[in-house]
Design a protein around this motif. Structure first.
Motif, short mmCIF file in Angstrom:
data_model
loop_
_atom_site.label_atom_id
_atom_site.label_comp_id
_atom_site.label_asym_id
_atom_site.label_seq_id
_atom_site.Cartn_x
_atom_site.Cartn_y
_atom_site.Cartn_z
N GLY A 19 1.01 -0.88 0.02
CA GLY A 19 0.03 -0.16 -0.24
C GLY A 19 0.70 1.12 -0.21
N TYR A 20 1.68 1.03 0.54
CA TYR A 20 3.20 2.61 0.69
C TYR A 20 3.42 2.82 -0.60
N GLY A 21 4.14 1.77 -1.04
CA GLY A 21 4.61 1.44 -2.18
C GLY A 21 3.83 2.24 -3.29
N LEU A 22 2.76 1.95 -3.67
CA LEU A 22 1.43 2.44 -4.70
C LEU A 22 1.28 3.57 -4.43
N SER A 23 1.07 3.94 -2.98
CA SER A 23 0.87 5.04 -2.58
C SER A 23 2.18 6.35 -3.09
N LEU A 24 3.21 5.81 -3.12
CA LEU A 24 4.36 6.52 -3.49
C LEU A 24 4.39 6.48 -4.01
N ALA A 25 3.89 5.94 -5.57
CA ALA A 25 3.84 5.55 -7.03
C ALA A 25 2.97 6.33 -7.97
N GLY A 26 2.10 6.65 -6.73
CA GLY A 26 0.47 8.25 -7.13
C GLY A 26 -0.77 6.80 -7.94
N MET A 27 -0.45 5.16 -7.53
CA MET A 27 -1.01 4.32 -7.68
C MET A 27 -2.51 3.80 -7.57
N THR A 28 -2.69 4.28 -6.47
CA THR A 28 -4.10 3.97 -5.40
C THR A 28 -5.00 4.64 -5.76
N ARG A 29 -6.22 4.06 -5.18
CA ARG A 29 -7.23 4.51 -5.87
C ARG A 29 -7.59 5.29 -5.58
N ALA A 30 -7.92 6.59 -4.20
CA ALA A 30 -7.73 7.98 -3.84
C ALA A 30 -7.30 8.17 -5.20
N GLN A 31 -5.56 8.37 -5.21
CA GLN A 31 -4.79 8.99 -6.19
C GLN A 31 -5.44 8.90 -7.79
N ARG A 32 -5.89 8.25 -8.34
CA ARG A 32 -6.36 7.97 -9.35
C ARG A 32 -7.88 8.48 -9.69
N THR A 33 -8.20 8.95 -8.48
CA THR A 33 -9.95 9.41 -8.52
C THR A 33 -9.75 11.21 -9.03
N VAL A 34 -10.13 11.04 -10.01
CA VAL A 34 -10.55 12.23 -9.97
C VAL A 34 -11.70 12.96 -9.35
N ARG A 35 -11.84 14.68 -9.06
CA ARG A 35 -12.16 15.63 -8.25
C ARG A 35 -12.41 16.57 -8.55
N LEU A 36 -13.89 16.86 -9.12
CA LEU A 36 -14.44 18.07 -9.01
C LEU A 36 -14.82 18.64 -8.16
N THR A 37 -15.67 20.40 -8.93
CA THR A 37 -17.00 21.16 -8.21
C THR A 37 -18.08 21.01 -8.71
N GLY A 38 -18.78 20.42 -7.76
CA GLY A 38 -20.53 20.92 -8.51
C GLY A 38 -21.22 21.43 -8.36
N ARG A 39 -22.68 22.05 -8.63
CA ARG A 39 -23.15 23.06 -8.36
C ARG A 39 -24.44 22.60 -8.51
N ILE A 40 -25.46 23.09 -7.11
CA ILE A 40 -26.74 22.46 -7.50
C ILE A 40 -27.81 23.28 -8.09
#
Length: 286
Positions: free
Chosen positions: A21-42
């Motif tokens: 898990g730590y290795g994947l995090s260092l490589a930027g390959m965790t699920r959280a790091q591969r998630t696209v995060r945007l701001t939406g508006r109601i």
């Protein structure tokens, strides 16, 4: 294989999991790091049906801009779409995230959020390895090692975070004083019935309040658990105290909110003292 062997296997498996898990995090390959995060508006808030279910939260229509195409995307929170939106008004910003390359698998969050490093599971695995070592020490060398091993780090953790917790509690205690009072109305009462494995049923009653802030935002929100006789509240006129900076922070009983916050600091201090005392007692008995 003796229990020491099983413990060694336990630590080896969990330790390997943590390292991966730590290795994947260092490589930027965790699920959280591969998630696209945007701001939406109601864009639109749909009025809830009286007697309906609270599942899914307040029904909303959300717009956000697709970063790959630049086009505006319109979605709803119908179905299983992430966190429950419990307070909504046109123009409110919320979070939208989806796996990279899979925009159709979007999820909504109550607020826009920054991406993490995906270290939750590795940290848990490392903690379980530590817990196993402490258990062995307690069995082989005596139970005071359990007090030292568990309560000692907990006391250090609590002492490190106590100043921040005190500052946060004080800020929350100051919030009711800055709240603004406006009239509101209970527009629906939602009812959910659940059944456990033994056949017992539990009913959850959720009143929904609508109010308009002085800034002109028309808010629809699930009420906090402080409304007398919630099941018969449909149509009742109420006074809503909200925070101008964030109308999602509101209460129908400002005095009760202040009382509930007064004990937070005392609880934190008592918990820290109990952990520290147990750790010291364990060290003395070694």
């Amino acid at each position: 294989m003796g229990w020491h062997g099983y413990l060694a296997l336990w630590c080896a498996v969990l330790g390997t999991f943590a390292l991966v898990g730590y290795g994947l995090s260092l490589a930027g390959m965790t699920r959280a790091q591969r998630t696209v995060r945007l701001t939406g508006r109601i864009e639109q808030v749909r009025e809830p049906r009286h007697g309906g279910s609270r599942k899914g939260g307040v029904s909303v229509v959300v717009s956000y801009r697709d970063p790959s195409s630049g086009q505006e995307v319109i979605v709803t929170n119908d179905g299983d779409r992430g966190e429950m939106i419990t307070a909504a008004w046109p123009g409110r910003e919320i979070g939208v995230h989806h796996p990279r390359g899979r925009p159709h698998a979007f999820r909504l969050t109550d607020r826009p959020e920054q991406g993490g490093r995906g270290l939750g599971w590795p940290n848990l695995a490392l903690f379980l390895v530590y817990a196993g070592v402490v258990v062995v020490a307690a069995i082989d060398r005596g139970w005071p090692w359990a007090l030292v091993g568990f309560c000692g780090p907990w006391a250090v953790f609590g002492a490190f975070h106590l100043p921040g917790n005190i500052r946060d509690t004080r800020r929350r205690r100051e919030t009711p004083a800055s709240m603004v009072a406006v009239p509101g109305r209970i527009i629906a009462v939602l009812k959910d019935v659940t059944t456990d494995e033994e056949g017992s049923t539990a009913t959850t009653i959720t009143p929904v309040v609508a109010f308009t802030t002085r800034e002109g935002a028309a808010v629809t929100a699930h009420c906090p658990q402080e409304l007398p006789d919630p099941s018969g509240a449909h149509g009742r006129e109420v006074t809503v105290h909200y925070t101008p900076a964030d109308p999602a922070v509101f209460t129908l009983d400002r005095a009760a909110r202040q009382r509930s916050l007064k004990s937070d600091i005392a609880v934190n201090v008592v918990g820290l003292l109990a952990a520290a005392s147990a750790a010291v007692a364990g060290a003395v008995m070694l």
